[in-house]
Design an enzyme around this catalytic site. Structure first.
Site, PDB file in Angstrom:
ATOM      1  N   CYS A 186       0.705  -1.082  -0.015  1.00  0.00           N
ATOM      2  CA  CYS A 186      -0.047   0.059  -0.162  1.00  0.00           C
ATOM      3  C   CYS A 186       1.052   1.314  -0.095  1.00  0.00           C
ATOM      4  CB  CYS A 186      -1.110   0.092   1.268  1.00  0.00           C
ATOM      5  SG  CYS A 186      -2.421   0.853   0.884  1.00  0.00           S
ATOM      6  N   HIS A 222      -3.564  -5.012   0.513  1.00  0.00           N
ATOM      7  CA  HIS A 222      -2.791  -5.501   1.814  1.00  0.00           C
ATOM      8  C   HIS A 222      -2.902  -6.974   1.642  1.00  0.00           C
ATOM      9  CE1 HIS A 222      -2.634  -1.752   4.279  1.00  0.00           C
ATOM     10  NE2 HIS A 222      -3.381  -1.282   3.534  1.00  0.00           N
ATOM     11  N   GLU A 246      -1.520  -8.994   3.471  1.00  0.00           N
ATOM     12  CA  GLU A 246      -1.355  -9.725   4.829  1.00  0.00           C
ATOM     13  C   GLU A 246      -2.546 -10.252   5.223  1.00  0.00           C
ATOM     14  OE1 GLU A 246      -0.718  -6.455   4.250  1.00  0.00           O
ATOM     15  OE2 GLU A 246      -1.069  -5.116   5.681  1.00  0.00           O
TER      16      GLU A 246
HETATM   17  N1  GLN Z   1      -1.647   6.679   2.805  1.00  0.00           N
HETATM   18  C1  GLN Z   1      -2.112   5.767   1.602  1.00  0.00           C
HETATM   19  C2  GLN Z   1      -3.125   6.044   1.256  1.00  0.00           C
HETATM   20  O1  GLN Z   1      -4.062   6.523   1.690  1.00  0.00           O
HETATM   21  C3  GLN Z   1      -1.618   4.331   2.143  1.00  0.00           C
HETATM   22  C4  GLN Z   1      -2.614   3.950   2.894  1.00  0.00           C
HETATM   23  C5  GLN Z   1      -2.271   2.485   3.302  1.00  0.00           C
HETATM   24  O2  GLN Z   1      -0.933   2.202   3.215  1.00  0.00           O
HETATM   25  N2  GLN Z   1      -3.009   1.726   4.017  1.00  0.00           N
HETATM   26  O3  GLN Z   1      -3.343   5.843  -0.074  1.00  0.00           O
END
Ligand code: GLN
Length: 578
Positions: free
Chosen positions: A423, A552, A554
């Site tokens: 992410c 994600h 994970e």
């Molecule tokens: N801050 C980034 C976004 O909003 C990444 C978010 C995250 O890593 N969950 O896109």
């Protein structure tokens, strides 16, 4: 339609269904989901006593696993005391990671433990907070649904909670609903849950609800022996609330002594065979086995008068847990995040690495990398990363540590260290590549620098007009396409379509996609056309493993089905180590 239940001994389901009592004439206010059948689904309730931090979630999910291994369909629910509507706005520092379900619910990390242990996808029905319950009550009150009555904790709040539990029972068709009450008995925050469960027990009748008290056996260093007093006092609070536990699980460092179990038995009216030791074990995966050895499943089935459908010993989990042993080989994976001093913030990543380690037959050690040391010019990436065999930049928000992370990504790219960017880690990889390969100095994400001349990461069009924080991200499970002949395609075993979970507001700016591709970056995962041009996986073909994911991975890793990206990260790290 909702009906109201008036409990009477031996009342038949049909009679119940016919009764639609006017609530103002009776004190029994129990809204029931239409068609609900008492006793069809049973409830096992886990309540913590003495103190928090005993691993209630791990205990409850292991109990659920054991019941599942007996062939029973077991669906968990976590009831949180706080007034937030979900966990989305909670600080990971205080509450651990925000876990995301496939349906987009942002919830407590315990739900992750349940999904991993029970190997099933949960829905928002498995997570309630006091905030949700109260907001439902307020909504109904404004609509005039209480017909002029004063709205009270009892019966209205308790009624709403019972409705939720029964609704989950009915909707899921579970044999057993496993209820985990957040916090500890005696907390004001969970008192309405405790009272609802007392009522539920009364209304559902004998053999339909089983209470398990998880308690703490102290062993002060100065005494060197186990003491049962805190446990006795803790369970007494439960008895005062009108709940007689059926079983008592004793959390202790060493196996709980017979003497202590006897004392607890006498003071709590729970027979000895139902007071069992839940001492520390090396691997949490063996807890279901431990519970099985002291016949906790048999006792619960006896209390609830249900029959097992298969033997727990024959389950795949049992086989998996039995073959876990010490690994002779070790790899070190660095995690470069913002909350590295609070491990719970990355609970699912730690678990996914553990699963990947088990599947590769190697122990994975985690090196927590404090990227702020790079920003404060105290250390160079080499100082921090020389010892690691692989690197993860996990998800995150905001400015702190960003430059340090970008420096680490560069080091991993240039030195061919296996890299998984999750992410924010995907976005940092884009920024690093833009700055150092495309030569776009000052390239950035508009989340951190909204005036950057090269906004290679920018806000998703769907997110532009959203105000407020809660639940406002692109959330939950989504299908994505995988590019044939890519690394991702191989890693996902030749699948062209996969499903992963998201939680973000920003994305790779579509205007830069071509520029990235011209310099060799491959976007090997992308959203279906109707969602827009959203890049979801990036990879570098001239690197042994350099992958970024906007999702994600994970959240979907499970012990028996480890997430493939983690498995490959660890495998490539092993190769590098040689
Ligand atoms: N801050 C980034 C976004 O909003 C990444 C978010 C995250 O890593 N969950 O896109």
């Amino acid at each position: 339609m909702e009906i109201f239940l008036l409990p009477k001994i031996n009342m038949q389901q049909d009679d119940l269904a016919k009764i639609a009592l006017k609530q103002e004439e009776h004190e029994f206010y129990t809204p029931m989901p239409a068609g609900y059948q008492k006793g069809r689904t049973k409830f096992v309730v886990v309540v913590g006593t003495v103190m928090s931090g005993l691993g209630k979630g791990i205990f409850s999910s292991s109990l659920g696993k054991l019941l599942q291994d007996n062939g029973l369909k077991c669906v968990p629910i976590k009831m949180e005391g706080y007034l937030n509507l979900d966990s989305g706005t909670l600080n990971p520092y205080r509450h651990g990671e925000v876990f995301v379900l496939d349906d987009g619910t942002e919830c407590d990390m315990d739900l992750g433990t349940y999904e991993r242990t029970l190997e099933s996808d949960l829905t928002r029905d498995s997570f309630i907070t006091s905030g949700q319950i109260f907001s439902k009550i307020f909504e109904k009150e404004r609509k005039g649904e209480y017909l002029g009555r004063d709205v009270q904790i009892i019966p209205h709040v308790t009624g709403e909670i019972k409705w939720h539990l029964r609704n989950l029972a009915q909707k899921s068709g579970a044999d057993i609903i496993l209820v985990e009450v957040g916090g500890t008995i005696g907390d004001i925050e969970n008192s309405h849950y405790i009272e609802s469960l007392r009522q539920l027990n009364y209304e559902e009748g004998e053999s339909n609800v089983c209470f398990v008290a998880l308690t703490y056996i102290a062993q002060p260093n100065t005494l060197g022996e186990q003491k049962s007093k805190p446990a006795q006092l803790g369970i007494r609070l439960l008895l005062e609330a009108g709940i007689q536990p059926h079983l008592v699980a004793c959390r202790s460092e060493k196996p709980t002594s017979e003497k202590v179990r006897e004392k607890i038995s006498i003071y709590t009216n729970v027979p000895m065979e139902r007071v069992f030791s839940m001492h520390d074990v090396e691997s949490i995966y063996t807890i279901p086995q431990l519970l099985n050895e002291v016949h906790v499943d048999d006792e619960i089935l006896r209390i609830l008068k249900i029959k097992k459908k298969k033997n727990a010993e024959s389950s795949s989990w049992h086989a998996f847990a039995s073959k876990l042993g010490k690994k002779s080989q070790k790899v070190t994976i660095g995690i470069a995040g913002k909350y590295t001093d609070l491990r719970d913030s990355y609970a699912s990543i730690i678990k996914a690495l553990e699963h990947a380690g088990i599947s590769n037959g190697v122990a994975v050690e985690i090196d927590w990398i404090d990227v702020t040391e790079i920003e404060r010019n105290k250390k160079k990436p080499f100082d921090l990363l020389a010892k690691i065999d692989g690197l993860i930049v996990p998800g995150g928000f905001g400015k702190r540590g960003a430059e340090g992370k970008i420096a680490c990504v560069r080091f991993a790219r240039e030195n061919k260290i296996p890299y998984l960017g999750i992410c924010l880690g995907f976005q940092m990889a884009l920024i690093e590549f833009a700055r150092n390969v495309l030569g776009l100095e000052d390239a950035h994400t508009t989340e951190i620098d909204h005036k950057t001349p090269h906004p290679v990461v920018c806000i998703l069009p769907s997110q532009k007009n959203i105000k407020g924080l809660g639940g406002s991200m692109r959330l939950g499970g989504r299908d994505l396409h995988i590019l044939g002949k890519s690394q991702a395609f191989n890693i996902y075993s030749g699948k062209k379509k996969i499903r992963e979970r998201f939680r973000h507001r920003y994305e790779c700016n579509p205007e830069y996609i071509k520029k990235f591709e011209e310099k060799g970056m491959i976007f090997s995962g992308f959203a279906p056309k109707e969602e827009g041009e959203i890049m979801q996986i990036l990879e570098l073909p001239d690197h042994p493993f350099f992958i970024g994911t906007q999702f994600h991975p994970e959240f979907t890793s499970r012990p028996l089905s480890p997430q493939p990206l983690f498995v490959h990260l660890v495998a490539t790290a092993m190769k590098r180590k040689g």
